[in-house]
Design a protein around this motif. Structure first.
Motif, PDB file in Angstrom:
ATOM      1  N   SER A 118       0.841  -1.193   0.000  1.00 48.21           N
ATOM      2  CA  SER A 118       0.000   0.000   0.000  1.00 48.21           C
ATOM      3  C   SER A 118       0.880   1.248   0.000  1.00 48.21           C
ATOM      4  CB  SER A 118      -0.914   0.000   1.231  1.00 48.21           C
ATOM      5  OG  SER A 118      -1.710   1.149   1.252  1.00 48.21           O
ATOM      6  N   ILE A 119       0.535   2.220  -0.867  1.00 48.57           N
ATOM      7  CA  ILE A 119       1.358   3.418  -1.038  1.00 48.57           C
ATOM      8  C   ILE A 119       0.687   4.588  -0.332  1.00 48.57           C
ATOM      9  CG2 ILE A 119       2.369   5.009  -2.714  1.00 48.57           C
ATOM     10  CD1 ILE A 119       2.384   2.730  -4.721  1.00 48.57           C
ATOM     11  N   THR A 120       1.392   5.164   0.637  1.00 47.26           N
ATOM     12  CA  THR A 120       0.887   6.336   1.342  1.00 47.26           C
ATOM     13  C   THR A 120       1.254   7.597   0.568  1.00 47.26           C
ATOM     14  OG1 THR A 120       2.893   6.570   2.653  1.00 47.26           O
ATOM     15  CG2 THR A 120       1.161   5.141   3.547  1.00 47.26           C
ATOM     16  N   GLU A 121       0.689   8.733   0.991  1.00 48.79           N
ATOM     17  CA  GLU A 121       0.976   9.995   0.309  1.00 48.79           C
ATOM     18  C   GLU A 121       2.450  10.377   0.455  1.00 48.79           C
ATOM     19  OE1 GLU A 121       0.250  13.011  -2.172  1.00 48.79           O
ATOM     20  OE2 GLU A 121      -1.213  11.471  -1.571  1.00 48.79           O
ATOM     21  N   CYS A 134       0.794   4.145 -13.176  1.00 49.99           N
ATOM     22  CA  CYS A 134      -0.380   3.425 -12.685  1.00 49.99           C
ATOM     23  C   CYS A 134      -0.128   2.852 -11.290  1.00 49.99           C
ATOM     24  CB  CYS A 134      -0.750   2.303 -13.646  1.00 49.99           C
ATOM     25  SG  CYS A 134      -1.290   2.859 -15.267  1.00 49.99           S
ATOM     26  N   LYS A 135       1.065   2.342 -11.071  1.00 53.10           N
ATOM     27  CA  LYS A 135       1.414   1.752  -9.777  1.00 53.10           C
ATOM     28  C   LYS A 135       1.386   2.802  -8.671  1.00 53.10           C
ATOM     29  CE  LYS A 135       3.123  -1.869  -7.441  1.00 53.10           C
ATOM     30  NZ  LYS A 135       2.348  -3.129  -7.259  1.00 53.10           N
ATOM     31  N   VAL A 136       1.838   4.007  -8.996  1.00 54.17           N
ATOM     32  CA  VAL A 136       1.945   5.067  -7.989  1.00 54.17           C
ATOM     33  C   VAL A 136       0.607   5.760  -7.753  1.00 54.17           C
ATOM     34  CG1 VAL A 136       3.013   7.294  -7.470  1.00 54.17           C
ATOM     35  CG2 VAL A 136       4.391   5.442  -8.405  1.00 54.17           C
ATOM     36  N   PHE A 137      -0.143   6.031  -8.835  1.00 54.29           N
ATOM     37  CA  PHE A 137      -1.328   6.903  -8.710  1.00 54.29           C
ATOM     38  C   PHE A 137      -2.669   6.162  -8.796  1.00 54.29           C
ATOM     39  CE2 PHE A 137       1.974   9.780 -10.370  1.00 54.29           C
ATOM     40  CZ  PHE A 137       1.927  10.757  -9.388  1.00 54.29           C
TER      41      PHE A 137
END
Length: 500
Positions: free
Chosen positions: A35-38, A108-111
């Motif tokens: 999971s990617i946080t801000e 796509c992976k990041v946003f």
């Protein structure tokens, strides 16, 4: 990832330790991101795409192919897109996972919040054409997201009538105007927009960025056309309408015709809609009529449903035989002409006073001289118009005669203060001689009884004159109310003269 070596010196250890902690947040292998946080997203963008690509000469078989017993793997040919013109362009959006042998789309992976193949990992090497397909779709979506920001800024500025351009179109310049300035402000809080600036901003002519004034003007034109279509739909639903037309030159000295349409909306309210400006090259009644007919036709309206036309009193507009109103009535006799009541009232004031009454002209010349004298110096202005004084002298308008009521009211309410300041300036030896001489002359004129009486008279007349003029310009004004306004103003002064 290799462990960071510890430093022995205090300051270097603290600095390196914080850097190691920051780098440990984001694994370089995209398969391990989770999971990617801000904050993690911001760090990924700061590191840049190259930190996660892991491109090499050869690649081992992916985890999927090993399970199926095949030996297919990523090839460098899949990392290149072959254009129709024969040019080969690297697909830099691809990042590779050494642990799984799969590829991902960095953007796509990041946003993205979806779960497509290039987000969870792609390794279908039997169908490499899907990589190019995703490249094209991702690129299209990327620019759509950029344009959403651009359109939002254009709408914001347009709705408020704020100018767009500045002295230049350079990102980072304090003189690049509101359009680029707001986009730069948004980029400070939007990593996606900041990344676009860094990749595509200021690349020069021929490169795509969608930030140029050309794109901005195209969107303004599209929005304007969409607004015009919405107004045309309102007019078509109303069926009957009136046209209000006036000609005026713009700043480039090009003459143009201003179009306003008046109609009754579906809710039963009177509505006025400004349509736009149309350049004109002739002021003859027939030429102006052709312009009006073309505008009505372009909006999809039938001129036979036009029930009224309103212009000023210029001969080419109101002429009984060859004016614009006469040209339209030749074929459509139901298009009744009604001269602009506010403009007619203004002409009455101008012709009855400035061209017929010398004393009145001299009084208004005095008003303009007082304004010019005080406004020429902040020192003089502050001697009178400070503190609780709300009404100040105004420059006399040559086109809106009713606005002179503001100056007569300001003089009437501040008569003693204005004359007293002139007396002080006239006797102040520290002032220049020409200033003292001019102040003495104006003070002498204000000291005359007829000047004070004239100011009271014209303040009374022009106050009602202005109220009538403002009322005639209301959007929901109808003919009966306009006639009553004019008649009441006229009868009011007949009664006052009889009493006097």
């Amino acid at each position: 990832m290799a462990a960071q070596p510890q430093q022995t010196e205090g300051e270097q250890g603290a600095s390196s330790g914080s850097a190691a902690a920051a780098s440990a947040i984001i694994p370089e292998d995209p398969a391990l991101w989770g999971s990617i946080t801000e904050s993690a997203r911001e760090e990924m963008l700061c590191k840049g795409l190259a930190a996660f690509q892991h491109w090499a000469g050869k690649y081992p078989a992916s985890r999927r192919e090993e399970k199926s017993g095949n030996a297919r793997s990523l090839t460098n040919d899949a990392l290149t897109r072959h254009l129709h013109n024969g040019e080969c362009v690297p697909q830099e959006w691809i990042i590779y996972s050494p642990s799984t042998g799969e590829i991902y789309c960095f953007a796509c992976k990041v946003f993205s919040t979806h779960h497509g193949a290039f987000i969870v990992g792609f390794s279908d090497w039997k169908h490499p054409e899907r990589i190019t397909e995703h490249d094209m779709s991702a690129e299209g979506q990327y620019w759509k997201d950029v344009l959403k920001h651009v359109v939002a800024v254009i709408k914001f500025l347009s709705e408020r009538g704020i100018p767009f351009r500045g002295d230049n179109e350079h990102l980072g310049s304090s003189h690049n105007g509101n359009y680029l300035g707001i986009l730069e402000l948004l980029a400070q809080f939007d990593p996606f927009l900041m990344d676009n600036f860094q990749k595509h901003g200021q690349k020069g002519h021929g490169s795509t960025s969608y930030l140029s004034s050309t794109i901005c003007e195209e969107f303004i034109g599209l929005m304007g056309e969409k607004t015009k279509q919405a107004i045309a739909t309102e007019l078509q639903r109303a069926n009957y309408f009136s046209v209000i037309v006036d000609s005026t030159p713009d700043m480039s000295h090009m003459d143009q015709l201003t179009f306003v349409f008046r109609f009754v909306s579906e809710t039963g309210k009177v509505a006025e809609r400004f349509i736009g400006f149309e350049p004109i090259h002739s002021h003859t009644g027939s030429s102006l009529a052709d312009c009006v007919i073309k505008m009505v036709s372009d909006l999809g309206l039938d001129l036979s449903n036009c029930r009224g036309q309103a212009y000023d009193n210029a001969s080419n507009m109101s002429g009984k035989y060859n004016g614009l109103q006469a040209q339209l009535k030749k074929n459509k006799p139901l298009i009744h002409y009604i001269p602009c009541a506010a403009h007619s009232l203004n002409l009455v004031g101008v012709n009855c006073v400035e061209n017929c009454c010398r004393e009145a002209s001299q009084f208004f010349y005095l008003l303009q001289a007082l304004y010019a004298f005080y406004s020429a110096s902040t020192h003089r202005w502050n001697k009178v118009f400070t503190g609780n004084i709300t009404l100040t002298l105004k420059s006399l308008s040559s086109t809106r005669w009713s606005c002179r009521g503001d100056s007569t009211r300001a003089l009437r309410e501040n008569y003693a203060e204005i004359r007293g300041a002139l007396q002080m300036l006239a006797s102040d030896n520290e002032e220049r001689q020409d200033t003292r001489r001019e102040a003495a002359a104006l003070c002498n004129k204000l000291g005359k009884l007829e000047t004070a009486l004239t100011d009271v008279f014209w303040d009374t007349v022009l106050h009602r004159f202005k109220l009538t003029s403002n009322g005639l310009q209301q959007r929901d004004m109808d003919l009966m109310t306009a006639v009553c306004l004019l008649e009441s103003w006229h009868l009011h002064y007949i009664a006052k003269r009889a009493i006097c």
